[in-house]
Motif scaffolding. Structure first.
Motif, PDB file in Angstrom:
ATOM      1  N   LEU A 167       0.827  -1.199   0.000  1.00 18.58           N
ATOM      2  CA  LEU A 167       0.000   0.000   0.000  1.00 18.58           C
ATOM      3  C   LEU A 167       0.865   1.254   0.000  1.00 18.58           C
ATOM      4  O   LEU A 167       0.374   2.355   0.219  1.00 18.58           O
ATOM      5  CB  LEU A 167      -0.907   0.007   1.234  1.00 18.58           C
ATOM      6  CG  LEU A 167      -1.863  -1.175   1.361  1.00 18.58           C
ATOM      7  CD1 LEU A 167      -2.612  -1.121   2.679  1.00 18.58           C
ATOM      8  CD2 LEU A 167      -2.825  -1.193   0.195  1.00 18.58           C
ATOM      9  N   SER A 168       2.164   1.082  -0.256  1.00 18.16           N
ATOM     10  CA  SER A 168       3.087   2.208  -0.163  1.00 18.16           C
ATOM     11  C   SER A 168       2.923   3.165  -1.335  1.00 18.16           C
ATOM     12  O   SER A 168       2.324   2.837  -2.361  1.00 18.16           O
ATOM     13  CB  SER A 168       4.525   1.714  -0.105  1.00 18.16           C
ATOM     14  OG  SER A 168       4.963   1.358  -1.386  1.00 18.16           O
ATOM     15  N   LYS A 169       3.485   4.338  -1.170  1.00 18.27           N
ATOM     16  CA  LYS A 169       3.458   5.360  -2.218  1.00 18.27           C
ATOM     17  C   LYS A 169       4.800   5.458  -2.919  1.00 18.27           C
ATOM     18  O   LYS A 169       5.082   6.436  -3.605  1.00 18.27           O
ATOM     19  CB  LYS A 169       3.068   6.690  -1.597  1.00 18.27           C
ATOM     20  CG  LYS A 169       1.667   6.635  -1.018  1.00 18.27           C
ATOM     21  CD  LYS A 169       1.246   7.968  -0.469  1.00 18.27           C
ATOM     22  CE  LYS A 169      -0.216   7.894  -0.104  1.00 18.27           C
ATOM     23  NZ  LYS A 169      -0.514   8.048   1.265  1.00 18.27           N
ATOM     24  N   GLY A 170       5.669   4.464  -2.719  1.00 13.88           N
ATOM     25  CA  GLY A 170       6.945   4.428  -3.413  1.00 13.88           C
ATOM     26  C   GLY A 170       8.048   5.230  -2.760  1.00 13.88           C
ATOM     27  O   GLY A 170       9.068   5.497  -3.382  1.00 13.88           O
ATOM     28  N   LEU A 171       7.884   5.607  -1.491  1.00 12.29           N
ATOM     29  CA  LEU A 171       8.898   6.406  -0.824  1.00 12.29           C
ATOM     30  C   LEU A 171      10.118   5.570  -0.442  1.00 12.29           C
ATOM     31  O   LEU A 171      11.201   6.108  -0.274  1.00 12.29           O
ATOM     32  CB  LEU A 171       8.312   7.078   0.426  1.00 12.29           C
ATOM     33  CG  LEU A 171       7.142   8.033   0.151  1.00 12.29           C
ATOM     34  CD1 LEU A 171       6.571   8.554   1.456  1.00 12.29           C
ATOM     35  CD2 LEU A 171       7.611   9.182  -0.724  1.00 12.29           C
ATOM     36  N   ARG A 172       9.944   4.276  -0.278  1.00 17.35           N
ATOM     37  CA  ARG A 172      11.053   3.365   0.043  1.00 17.35           C
ATOM     38  C   ARG A 172      11.058   2.261  -1.018  1.00 17.35           C
ATOM     39  O   ARG A 172      10.656   1.138  -0.756  1.00 17.35           O
ATOM     40  CB  ARG A 172      10.852   2.775   1.441  1.00 17.35           C
ATOM     41  CG  ARG A 172      10.902   3.825   2.533  1.00 17.35           C
ATOM     42  CD  ARG A 172      10.522   3.259   3.879  1.00 17.35           C
ATOM     43  NE  ARG A 172      11.325   2.112   4.233  1.00 17.35           N
ATOM     44  CZ  ARG A 172      10.969   1.223   5.140  1.00 17.35           C
ATOM     45  NH1 ARG A 172       9.828   1.336   5.775  1.00 17.35           N
ATOM     46  NH2 ARG A 172      11.748   0.216   5.428  1.00 17.35           N
ATOM     47  N   PRO A 173      11.566   2.541  -2.220  1.00 25.60           N
ATOM     48  CA  PRO A 173      11.381   1.615  -3.341  1.00 25.60           C
ATOM     49  C   PRO A 173      12.252   0.366  -3.325  1.00 25.60           C
ATOM     50  O   PRO A 173      11.913  -0.603  -3.980  1.00 25.60           O
ATOM     51  CB  PRO A 173      11.730   2.480  -4.552  1.00 25.60           C
ATOM     52  CG  PRO A 173      12.693   3.479  -4.014  1.00 25.60           C
ATOM     53  CD  PRO A 173      12.257   3.750  -2.601  1.00 25.60           C
ATOM     54  N   ASN A 174      13.363   0.331  -2.619  1.00 22.08           N
ATOM     55  CA  ASN A 174      14.295  -0.791  -2.725  1.00 22.08           C
ATOM     56  C   ASN A 174      14.179  -1.779  -1.577  1.00 22.08           C
ATOM     57  O   ASN A 174      15.170  -2.231  -1.040  1.00 22.08           O
ATOM     58  CB  ASN A 174      15.731  -0.262  -2.825  1.00 22.08           C
ATOM     59  CG  ASN A 174      15.944   0.515  -4.093  1.00 22.08           C
ATOM     60  OD1 ASN A 174      15.370   0.165  -5.119  1.00 22.08           O
ATOM     61  ND2 ASN A 174      16.728   1.565  -4.031  1.00 22.08           N
ATOM     62  N   GLN A 175      12.981  -2.136  -1.196  1.00 27.25           N
ATOM     63  CA  GLN A 175      12.768  -3.106  -0.132  1.00 27.25           C
ATOM     64  C   GLN A 175      12.923  -4.520  -0.702  1.00 27.25           C
ATOM     65  O   GLN A 175      12.461  -4.805  -1.802  1.00 27.25           O
ATOM     66  CB  GLN A 175      11.393  -2.925   0.498  1.00 27.25           C
ATOM     67  CG  GLN A 175      11.175  -1.531   1.065  1.00 27.25           C
ATOM     68  CD  GLN A 175      12.208  -1.176   2.102  1.00 27.25           C
ATOM     69  OE1 GLN A 175      12.356  -1.875   3.078  1.00 27.25           O
ATOM     70  NE2 GLN A 175      12.943  -0.095   1.878  1.00 27.25           N
ATOM     71  N   ARG A 176      13.555  -5.386   0.064  1.00 28.12           N
ATOM     72  CA  ARG A 176      13.826  -6.750  -0.400  1.00 28.12           C
ATOM     73  C   ARG A 176      12.959  -7.751   0.369  1.00 28.12           C
ATOM     74  O   ARG A 176      12.541  -7.496   1.488  1.00 28.12           O
ATOM     75  CB  ARG A 176      15.292  -7.115  -0.169  1.00 28.12           C
ATOM     76  CG  ARG A 176      16.278  -6.182  -0.812  1.00 28.12           C
ATOM     77  CD  ARG A 176      16.338  -6.418  -2.319  1.00 28.12           C
ATOM     78  NE  ARG A 176      17.442  -5.729  -2.931  1.00 28.12           N
ATOM     79  CZ  ARG A 176      17.380  -4.517  -3.446  1.00 28.12           C
ATOM     80  NH1 ARG A 176      16.259  -3.845  -3.384  1.00 28.12           N
ATOM     81  NH2 ARG A 176      18.422  -3.977  -4.015  1.00 28.12           N
ATOM     82  N   THR A 177      12.756  -8.913  -0.237  1.00 25.15           N
ATOM     83  CA  THR A 177      12.033  -9.995   0.399  1.00 25.15           C
ATOM     84  C   THR A 177      12.656 -11.312  -0.061  1.00 25.15           C
ATOM     85  O   THR A 177      13.320 -11.370  -1.092  1.00 25.15           O
ATOM     86  CB  THR A 177      10.532  -9.961   0.061  1.00 25.15           C
ATOM     87  OG1 THR A 177       9.876 -11.025   0.733  1.00 25.15           O
ATOM     88  CG2 THR A 177      10.285 -10.082  -1.434  1.00 25.15           C
ATOM     89  N   PHE A 178      12.452 -12.369   0.713  1.00 28.80           N
ATOM     90  CA  PHE A 178      12.944 -13.679   0.299  1.00 28.80           C
ATOM     91  C   PHE A 178      11.814 -14.538  -0.244  1.00 28.80           C
ATOM     92  O   PHE A 178      11.972 -15.720  -0.453  1.00 28.80           O
ATOM     93  CB  PHE A 178      13.685 -14.395   1.437  1.00 28.80           C
ATOM     94  CG  PHE A 178      12.943 -14.446   2.730  1.00 28.80           C
ATOM     95  CD1 PHE A 178      13.245 -13.551   3.731  1.00 28.80           C
ATOM     96  CD2 PHE A 178      11.959 -15.378   2.958  1.00 28.80           C
ATOM     97  CE1 PHE A 178      12.578 -13.587   4.930  1.00 28.80           C
ATOM     98  CE2 PHE A 178      11.293 -15.433   4.165  1.00 28.80           C
ATOM     99  CZ  PHE A 178      11.600 -14.523   5.143  1.00 28.80           C
TER     100      PHE A 178
END
Length: 140
Positions: free
Chosen positions: A85-96
């Motif tokens: 639901l983000s607005k793209g303020l933290r675009p480089n989030q990672r997940t496994f």
């Protein structure tokens, strides 16, 4: 990813289509052994308590030690897809997450006295590592 092992789990350690568990504690201990021996980590995705099952099925007596009428565990690399639901303020989030479909589903037996394996998919679409599962905290 450390020492790669094939994507199929080798030892089912008491988790197969004929497994019966007389209590949730028995299931839990066998499940922990299964995870350690196969270098996988599964989390409890869905469950239905015995009280909820009794409301649906009134003609069957259930063993109170089971705690759950239905419970499913899925690979931590799969599960439900996350909708941000983000607005793209933290675009480089990672997940496994890798959309792995590996899971084990348990349900009650016909007489309501045991938890049994209802369905099982042990095909992981990612490599399995002896090191990786030890770094991730378990859910309670």
């Amino acid at each position: 990813m450390g020492t790669g092992i094939s994507g199929t789990v080798g030892c089912n350690c008491g988790m197969d289509s004929e497994s019966k568990f007389a209590s949730y504690e028995d299931l839990k201990s066998a499940f922990e052994k299964y995870q350690k021996e196969n270098y996988v980590q599964l989390y409890k995705r869905d469950s239905r308590t015995l009280d909820a099952v009794r409301k649906r099925i009134t003609r069957r007596n259930f063993n109170d030690a089971l705690k759950y009428g239905q419970i499913s565990f899925h690979c931590i690399h799969g599960g439900r897809t996350f909708q941000s639901l983000s607005k793209g303020l933290r675009p480089n989030q990672r997940t496994f997450r890798k959309e792995c479909q590996a899971h084990i589903r348990f349900g009650t037996s016909e007489d309501g006295q045991y938890l049994i394996v209802k369905s099982m998919n042990e095909q992981h679409i990612h490599g399995l590592s002896k090191i990786f599962p030890t770094f991730i905290c378990h859910q309670n």
